[in-house]
Design an enzyme around this catalytic site. Structure first.
Site, PDB file in Angstrom:
ATOM      1  N   TYR A 148       0.825  -1.219   0.000  1.00  0.00           N
ATOM      2  CA  TYR A 148       0.000   0.000   0.000  1.00  0.00           C
ATOM      3  C   TYR A 148       0.860   1.270   0.000  1.00  0.00           C
ATOM      4  CZ  TYR A 148      -3.138   3.667   1.562  1.00  0.00           C
ATOM      5  OH  TYR A 148      -3.828   4.849   1.657  1.00  0.00           O
ATOM      6  N   LYS A 173     -11.791  -8.378   5.170  1.00  0.00           N
ATOM      7  CA  LYS A 173     -12.227  -6.991   5.385  1.00  0.00           C
ATOM      8  C   LYS A 173     -12.915  -6.485   4.120  1.00  0.00           C
ATOM      9  CE  LYS A 173      -9.622  -3.584   4.529  1.00  0.00           C
ATOM     10  NZ  LYS A 173      -8.578  -2.549   4.391  1.00  0.00           N
ATOM     11  N   ASP A 224      -8.465  -3.123  -1.368  1.00  0.00           N
ATOM     12  CA  ASP A 224      -9.670  -2.358  -1.683  1.00  0.00           C
ATOM     13  C   ASP A 224      -9.329  -1.038  -2.369  1.00  0.00           C
ATOM     14  OD1 ASP A 224      -8.918  -2.457   1.368  1.00  0.00           O
ATOM     15  OD2 ASP A 224      -9.537  -0.383   0.974  1.00  0.00           O
TER      16      ASP A 224
END
Length: 523
Positions: free
Chosen positions: A267, A374, A302
């Site tokens: 990330y 998640k 995500d």
């Protein structure tokens, strides 16, 4: 995982096995780089775990003071543990006292006479053992509270507070828990991920969030423990182990009994432009501490769907989840602590968009059956039309409970307008609780049509994910990042922020924690 819709995709087990085999090969190729390097943040983490805390007269954190002095003296390739313990033995001081004297300029830490190496390593191991015992005790506290109070039903309802003032966050966190939130996240101030130090003490001036500090962690932990007793349900606390200081924040989280921490292997590279070579080293040490502390990690796939199309590129999410899984296993994180991320970001103007979203959510659930997956809300579709956004959030809530997701970040109907208020969170919680209660066991009662669109969509995504993992394995992960294969973002291996914080370990490098935590096999 229960029966019914949640086991209905008829996936090719050979393809799933091949995906894990390729992901493991990708990660093992990176392991050589990880083993050969350390970073300034890892060395500051060692200082913190040895008990060094506080700031100097200029407000500079003492772990930074010590590591900067070692680096300036040309000794960092031996690791901070060596120099701190050598000074402790030479002056008969604690680690904290050594740091304070270094800050005053009365100890030149790399110019002291070299002590006995065996004694230095023995002392370092004692300090590391004490730190690990503290983390174990915090883990036992959590287990005891969960055993006594229990947890909410999954999907666990996850709420964000972000006032910038830790005392206001405390009030909002308690309110959210009283209304039904199972997990509360105090998100960080904008820009903290690019700060190469961790602020000290309670803070009240964050922008778009509140600074992650050890004292702020203590304040919210205490508040959520109190409210857990009141609602007779253990309420989990989340923060972010990411950015240039991810190992330090992981250590702080383990010491202060955080329960969930954002911890992704890529990330920071993709979305914060942090140097890839440094990030892969930092994420390994961070996750080692989080796994040891019993903290659930949340990965950030995500976010790929905020810069890429959720239908065309969902296979990149799945491929990344397999890679994140293998990096986590390498760091000793058990599957039960892997909150692998994905999101409800499909274009709802697409015909059968909900059908495809259900297929993708089921696919992730079935590929990682024991992980607390998640699931993130449809932020990309949020607009000033709060009524439409509220309906979308309801569909997201329905998909989550139908497909058996683990951690459910609530969507906010006002998200595209302003930082949500207390009443916005209350409406969002009401929406989720209503939908999830009324559809609680629906997924166990219905079946997916064999050969239908949902099965075919899931199977096609898996095939494309395996193809992508094969390509990444062939070229190596650094090259894949340079080519923009994840989130369509290109990151050169020597570019980005913080590159000078990574260094090659010398032949006498010593850090007692990997061997103590991982048994020396994977450190």
């Amino acid at each position: 995982m229960t029966a019914g819709v949640r086991k209905a995709l008829d996936l090719d087990e050979t393809q799933i096995g091949r995906a894990r085999e390729l992901a493991r090969s990708i990660v093992l190729e990176m392991k050589g780089h990880i083993d050969a390097h350390s970073t300034t943040s890892i060395e500051r983490t060692v200082c913190r775990l040895f008990g060094i805390d506080g700031v100097d007269d200029d407000g500079k954190p003492l772990p930074n003071v010590v590591v900067d002095e070692i680096q300036a003296g040309g000794g960092l390739d031996r690791g901070a543990a060596h120099w701190v313990c050598n000074a402790m033995l030479h002056h008969d001081l604690s680690a904290q006292q050594v740091a304070e004297e270094v800050a005053r300029g009365t100890i030149d830490i790399t110019r002291l006479p070299a002590g006995d190496e065996g004694a230095i390593r023995e002392l370092a191991s004692e300090l590391a053992t004490t730190a690990c015992e503290t983390i174990r005790a915090r883990r036992r506290e959590r287990d005891g509270m969960i055993g006594r109070l229990g947890l909410g039903l999954q999907p666990w309802l996850y709420i964000i507070v972000a006032s910038g003032n830790i005392y206001e966050d405390r009030t909002q966190a308690k309110s959210a828990a009283l209304l039904g939130a199972d997990i509360v996240a105090v998100i960080r101030s904008t820009g903290q991920s690019l700060m190469d130090y961790v602020p000290y003490g309670p803070t009240t001036e964050g922008f778009g969030g509140t600074y992650a500090t050890q004292e702020n962690f203590r304040i919210i932990r205490k508040a959520l423990d109190d409210v857990s007793e009141e609602v007779r349900r253990y309420v989990r606390l989340t923060n972010y182990s990411s950015g240039l200081c991810m190992p330090e924040i992981a250590a702080m989280g383990a010491l202060e009994r955080l329960d969930v921490m954002l911890s992704d292997s890529m990330y920071g590279i993709l979305f914060r432009d942090i140097n890839p070579k440094r990030t892969f080293v930092d994420q390994h040490f961070s996750r080692m501490l989080l796994g040891f502390g019993g903290i659930i990690i949340n990965t950030g796939e995500d976010n790929y769907l905020t810069t890429d199309d959720a239908y065309e590129s969902f296979h990149t999410v799945v491929a990344s989840q397999f890679i994140n899984e293998q990096f986590a296993l390498l760091s000793g994180v058990p599957v039960e602590q892997m909150g692998l991320g994905h999101a409800f970001q499909i274009n709802m103007d697409m015909e059968d968009g909900l059908l495809y979203e259900i297929a993708q959510a089921l696919l992730v659930r079935q590929l990682f059956p024991n992980a607390p997956i998640k699931y993130m809300p449809p932020t990309r579709s949020s607009s000033g039309n709060i009524f439409r956004t509220h309906v979308l959030d309801g569909m997201f809530n329905f998909t989550s409970v139908l497909t058996g997701q683990g951690i459910h970040l609530l969507g906010m109907h006002t998200e595209a307008i302003h930082t949500p208020h207390l009443q916005d969170r209350a409406l969002s919680l009401e929406n989720a609780k209503y939908v999830m209660n009324t559809a609680r066991h629906l997924g166990e009662e219905i079946v997916i049509r064999p050969g239908g669109k949902i099965q075919k969509r899931a199977q096609d995504v898996l095939v494309k994910a395996v193809e992508m993992l094969g390509q990444v394995d062939g070229m190596g992960l650094f090259t894949a990042l340079e080519k923009g294969m994840f989130a369509r973002v290109k990151r050169p291996r020597d570019g980005g922020k913080g590159r000078d914080g990574a260094f090659v370990k010398g032949p006498q490098y010593f850090n007692p924690f990997p061997e103590l935590i991982l048994g020396g096999e994977r450190g």
